[in-house]
Design a protein around this motif. Structure first.
Motif, PDB file in Angstrom:
ATOM      1  N   VAL A  71       2.993   3.006   5.728  1.00  0.00           N
ATOM      2  CA  VAL A  71       1.811   3.682   5.160  1.00  0.00           C
ATOM      3  C   VAL A  71       1.751   5.114   5.694  1.00  0.00           C
ATOM      4  CG1 VAL A  71      -0.698   3.605   4.897  1.00  0.00           C
ATOM      5  CG2 VAL A  71       0.604   1.467   4.988  1.00  0.00           C
ATOM      6  N   THR A  72       2.080   5.283   6.983  1.00  0.00           N
ATOM      7  CA  THR A  72       2.089   6.616   7.584  1.00  0.00           C
ATOM      8  C   THR A  72       3.059   7.537   6.844  1.00  0.00           C
ATOM      9  OG1 THR A  72       1.594   5.680   9.754  1.00  0.00           O
ATOM     10  CG2 THR A  72       2.521   7.904   9.723  1.00  0.00           C
ATOM     11  N   THR A  73       4.261   7.075   6.632  1.00  0.00           N
ATOM     12  CA  THR A  73       5.244   7.942   5.972  1.00  0.00           C
ATOM     13  C   THR A  73       4.821   8.233   4.524  1.00  0.00           C
ATOM     14  OG1 THR A  73       6.603   5.995   5.608  1.00  0.00           O
ATOM     15  CG2 THR A  73       7.268   7.405   7.370  1.00  0.00           C
ATOM     16  N   ALA A  74       4.257   7.228   3.856  1.00  0.00           N
ATOM     17  CA  ALA A  74       3.801   7.461   2.476  1.00  0.00           C
ATOM     18  C   ALA A  74       2.689   8.511   2.467  1.00  0.00           C
ATOM     19  CB  ALA A  74       3.313   6.150   1.855  1.00  0.00           C
ATOM     20  N   LEU A  75       1.798   8.457   3.449  1.00  0.00           N
ATOM     21  CA  LEU A  75       0.701   9.432   3.492  1.00  0.00           C
ATOM     22  C   LEU A  75       1.213  10.842   3.789  1.00  0.00           C
ATOM     23  CD1 LEU A  75      -2.078   7.347   5.285  1.00  0.00           C
ATOM     24  CD2 LEU A  75      -2.195   8.310   2.969  1.00  0.00           C
ATOM     25  N   LEU A  76       2.228  10.945   4.631  1.00  0.00           N
ATOM     26  CA  LEU A  76       2.804  12.271   4.911  1.00  0.00           C
ATOM     27  C   LEU A  76       3.337  12.902   3.628  1.00  0.00           C
ATOM     28  CD1 LEU A  76       4.711  11.581   8.238  1.00  0.00           C
ATOM     29  CD2 LEU A  76       2.773  13.138   7.925  1.00  0.00           C
ATOM     30  N   ILE A  77       3.970  12.065   2.816  1.00  0.00           N
ATOM     31  CA  ILE A  77       4.513  12.548   1.543  1.00  0.00           C
ATOM     32  C   ILE A  77       3.357  12.932   0.610  1.00  0.00           C
ATOM     33  CG2 ILE A  77       5.958  11.916  -0.446  1.00  0.00           C
ATOM     34  CD1 ILE A  77       7.404  11.936   2.351  1.00  0.00           C
ATOM     35  N   ALA A  78       2.337  12.052   0.550  1.00  0.00           N
ATOM     36  CA  ALA A  78       1.191  12.333  -0.328  1.00  0.00           C
ATOM     37  C   ALA A  78       0.496  13.627   0.101  1.00  0.00           C
ATOM     38  CB  ALA A  78       0.210  11.159  -0.288  1.00  0.00           C
ATOM     39  N   HIS A  79       0.351  13.822   1.413  1.00  0.00           N
ATOM     40  CA  HIS A  79      -0.273  15.056   1.913  1.00  0.00           C
ATOM     41  C   HIS A  79       0.554  16.283   1.496  1.00  0.00           C
ATOM     42  CE1 HIS A  79      -2.610  13.017   5.489  1.00  0.00           C
ATOM     43  NE2 HIS A  79      -3.047  12.664   4.306  1.00  0.00           N
ATOM     44  N   THR A  80       1.866  16.137   1.514  1.00  0.00           N
ATOM     45  CA  THR A  80       2.728  17.271   1.163  1.00  0.00           C
ATOM     46  C   THR A  80       2.553  17.646  -0.312  1.00  0.00           C
ATOM     47  OG1 THR A  80       4.303  16.600   2.854  1.00  0.00           O
ATOM     48  CG2 THR A  80       5.121  18.122   1.170  1.00  0.00           C
ATOM     49  N   VAL A  81       2.454  16.619  -1.159  1.00  0.00           N
ATOM     50  CA  VAL A  81       2.238  16.873  -2.592  1.00  0.00           C
ATOM     51  C   VAL A  81       0.879  17.552  -2.788  1.00  0.00           C
ATOM     52  CG1 VAL A  81       1.969  15.769  -4.852  1.00  0.00           C
ATOM     53  CG2 VAL A  81       3.730  14.940  -3.262  1.00  0.00           C
ATOM     54  N   ASP A  82      -0.099  17.045  -2.075  1.00  0.00           N
ATOM     55  CA  ASP A  82      -1.449  17.604  -2.114  1.00  0.00           C
ATOM     56  C   ASP A  82      -1.421  19.079  -1.668  1.00  0.00           C
ATOM     57  OD1 ASP A  82      -4.174  17.877  -1.890  1.00  0.00           O
ATOM     58  OD2 ASP A  82      -4.471  15.928  -0.945  1.00  0.00           O
ATOM     59  N   ALA A  83      -0.723  19.334  -0.567  1.00  0.00           N
ATOM     60  CA  ALA A  83      -0.633  20.698  -0.028  1.00  0.00           C
ATOM     61  C   ALA A  83       0.072  21.617  -1.030  1.00  0.00           C
ATOM     62  CB  ALA A  83       0.106  20.694   1.309  1.00  0.00           C
ATOM     63  N   ALA A  84       1.114  21.098  -1.684  1.00  0.00           N
ATOM     64  CA  ALA A  84       1.850  21.918  -2.662  1.00  0.00           C
ATOM     65  C   ALA A  84       0.917  22.292  -3.817  1.00  0.00           C
ATOM     66  CB  ALA A  84       3.067  21.149  -3.182  1.00  0.00           C
TER      67      ALA A  84
ATOM     68  N   ASP B 129      -8.865  -0.655   4.678  1.00  0.00           N
ATOM     69  CA  ASP B 129      -9.454  -0.588   3.329  1.00  0.00           C
ATOM     70  C   ASP B 129      -8.669  -1.469   2.361  1.00  0.00           C
ATOM     71  OD1 ASP B 129     -11.384   1.202   4.065  1.00  0.00           O
ATOM     72  OD2 ASP B 129     -10.383   2.979   3.226  1.00  0.00           O
ATOM     73  N   HIS B 130      -7.348  -1.299   2.398  1.00  0.00           N
ATOM     74  CA  HIS B 130      -6.485  -2.013   1.449  1.00  0.00           C
ATOM     75  C   HIS B 130      -6.641  -3.528   1.573  1.00  0.00           C
ATOM     76  CE1 HIS B 130      -2.980  -2.826  -1.007  1.00  0.00           C
ATOM     77  NE2 HIS B 130      -2.493  -3.590  -0.052  1.00  0.00           N
ATOM     78  N   HIS B 131      -6.825  -3.989   2.804  1.00  0.00           N
ATOM     79  CA  HIS B 131      -6.949  -5.441   3.018  1.00  0.00           C
ATOM     80  C   HIS B 131      -8.405  -5.899   3.004  1.00  0.00           C
ATOM     81  CE1 HIS B 131      -2.699  -6.324   3.632  1.00  0.00           C
ATOM     82  NE2 HIS B 131      -2.615  -5.186   4.288  1.00  0.00           N
ATOM     83  N   GLY B 132      -9.293  -5.007   2.543  1.00  0.00           N
ATOM     84  CA  GLY B 132     -10.694  -5.397   2.363  1.00  0.00           C
ATOM     85  C   GLY B 132     -11.450  -5.616   3.660  1.00  0.00           C
ATOM     86  N   ILE B 133     -11.034  -4.938   4.737  1.00  0.00           N
ATOM     87  CA  ILE B 133     -11.698  -5.109   6.036  1.00  0.00           C
ATOM     88  C   ILE B 133     -12.562  -3.878   6.289  1.00  0.00           C
ATOM     89  CG2 ILE B 133     -11.332  -5.361   8.533  1.00  0.00           C
ATOM     90  CD1 ILE B 133      -8.475  -6.533   7.562  1.00  0.00           C
TER      91      ILE B 133
ATOM     92  N   LEU C 268       0.840  -1.204   0.000  1.00  0.00           N
ATOM     93  CA  LEU C 268       0.000   0.000   0.000  1.00  0.00           C
ATOM     94  C   LEU C 268       0.877   1.258   0.000  1.00  0.00           C
ATOM     95  CD1 LEU C 268      -2.644   1.570   0.271  1.00  0.00           C
ATOM     96  CD2 LEU C 268      -2.621   1.064   2.728  1.00  0.00           C
ATOM     97  N   ALA C 269       1.932   1.226   0.816  1.00  0.00           N
ATOM     98  CA  ALA C 269       2.825   2.393   0.894  1.00  0.00           C
ATOM     99  C   ALA C 269       3.431   2.677  -0.480  1.00  0.00           C
ATOM    100  CB  ALA C 269       3.926   2.138   1.923  1.00  0.00           C
ATOM    101  N   THR C 270       3.830   1.629  -1.177  1.00  0.00           N
ATOM    102  CA  THR C 270       4.427   1.809  -2.504  1.00  0.00           C
ATOM    103  C   THR C 270       3.417   2.433  -3.457  1.00  0.00           C
ATOM    104  OG1 THR C 270       5.838  -0.090  -2.131  1.00  0.00           O
ATOM    105  CG2 THR C 270       5.603   0.606  -4.407  1.00  0.00           C
ATOM    106  N   SER C 271       2.171   1.951  -3.398  1.00  0.00           N
ATOM    107  CA  SER C 271       1.199   2.500  -4.347  1.00  0.00           C
ATOM    108  C   SER C 271       0.871   3.956  -4.019  1.00  0.00           C
ATOM    109  CB  SER C 271      -0.024   1.581  -4.467  1.00  0.00           C
ATOM    110  OG  SER C 271      -1.094   2.058  -3.731  1.00  0.00           O
TER     111      SER C 271
END
Ligand code: ADP
Length: 297
Positions: free
Chosen positions: A264-277, A149-153, A10-13
């Motif tokens: 997943v946490t670190t990937a989301l922090l990066i994704a949030h930063t891109v979003d914020a930019a 979500d990723h694991h369908g739970i 999930l983190a990779t995606s």
């Protein structure tokens, strides 16, 4: 055998998607930049900050580690956060805890520009999250939900227990689970009978920071257990809050530590930063159009 709910895939995606968006922004002359402010010698924090910097590098965004040292004051930290909040080249800000004894964490959280609050630490972000308005959720809390979500739970209609009620993990996770239609029990340091609070839960989320706190007695047969704990040992290992060997065979699924919620946490922090930019870039463009429009009136 208990299934392992790993977070690497999930983190990779998440990072791959963020990387495509970061490259597009970079082409427009906006290089997403994250600033991580810290003031501690704590080994768990150093480990975590290194993982954020590595994830940023892999995604093609800039990451500044702003280390003010273990004797930093509230005033110094506050000044730094305000400065970063005004810096147009910085799009995301993380204030890393723990902070030196005596610093005013509440005041510091409020000093994070909400537009750059990629770890949902400002009470404005948390308030908006609880009010179900758009906001950056604390990345760890969001990672818990994203892993499910990723694991369908699906939490819908299930019982959930959250151990820990911090504003960065336990409380937002509990709210997010309620928003996903789970019935949620929150346990914390004053809970007298922890097992009574957790042993009927279909989904158990543990965010305490006490290695091995959760044993078989705390876990329902067939439960899904999400271990948010990360305590670093002197010999460089990372320990979760769940005694994995003790709950093996009883839980249906368990997140590993390391390799579960963390990536997943670190990937989301990066994704949030891109979003914020992207949002800040759009805002700057809108502001300049409006400025031109007003000067023409
Ligand atoms: P984090 O940032 O990882 O959530 P904190 O140190 O801010 O960690 O919060 C720890 C949380 O764990 C607190 O909400 C506290 O009430 C809870 N906690 C601490 N000890 C216990 C315990 N023995 N049983 C249940 N909850 C606990």
């Amino acid at each position: 055998m208990t299934r392992s709910l790993g977070g690497a895939e999930l983190a990779t995606s998440i990072r791959d998607d963020a990387s495509v968006a970061a490259a597009a922004l970079t082409d427009l002359g906006i290089r997403p930049r994250l600033a991580v402010v810290l003031a501690t010698d704590d080994e768990s924090t150093a480990w975590y900050v290194r993982s954020i910097a590595a994830a940023a590098k892999r995604t093609g965004i800039l990451c500044d580690i702003v280390d003010l040292g273990a004797s930093a004051t509230t005033g110094q930290l506050h000044g730094t956060l305000v400065e970063l909040g005004h810096d147009p080249d910085v799009h995301g800000i993380i204030l890393q805890t723990p902070l030196p004894d005596g610093t005013d964490l509440d005041a510091l959280r409020e000093a994070i520009n909400p537009a750059k609050d990629v770890d949902g630490a400002n009470p404005v972000s948390l308030g908006r999250l609880v009010a179900r308005l758009p906001a950056f959720a604390p990345a760890t809390a969001q990672a818990v939900i994203a892993l499910l979500d990723h694991h369908g739970i699906s939490p819908h209609g299930r019982t959930a227990a959250v151990v820990g009620r911090s504003t960065v993990v336990g409380s937002p996770v509990a709210h997010m689970l309620v928003q996903r239609n789970a019935t949620v029990t929150v346990c914390h340091r004053h809970t007298t009978d922890l097992a009574a609070g957790t042993r009927d839960a279909d989904i158990l989320v543990v965010a305490v920071g006490i290695p091995g706190l959760i044993i078989a007695d705390h876990v329902a047969d067939g439960a899904v257990v999400i271990d948010v704990g990360t305590t670093a040992t002197a010999d460089g290992r990372l320990l979760g809050d769940v005694d994995a060997a003790a709950v093996d065979g009883r839980a249906d699924a368990l997140t590993p530590v390391p390799g579960g919620v963390g990536p997943v946490t670190t990937a989301l922090l990066i994704a949030h930063t891109v979003d914020a930019a992207a949002t800040q870039h759009a805002q700057t463009r809108t502001d300049s159009v409006l400025a031109g429009f007003r000067s023409g009136v």
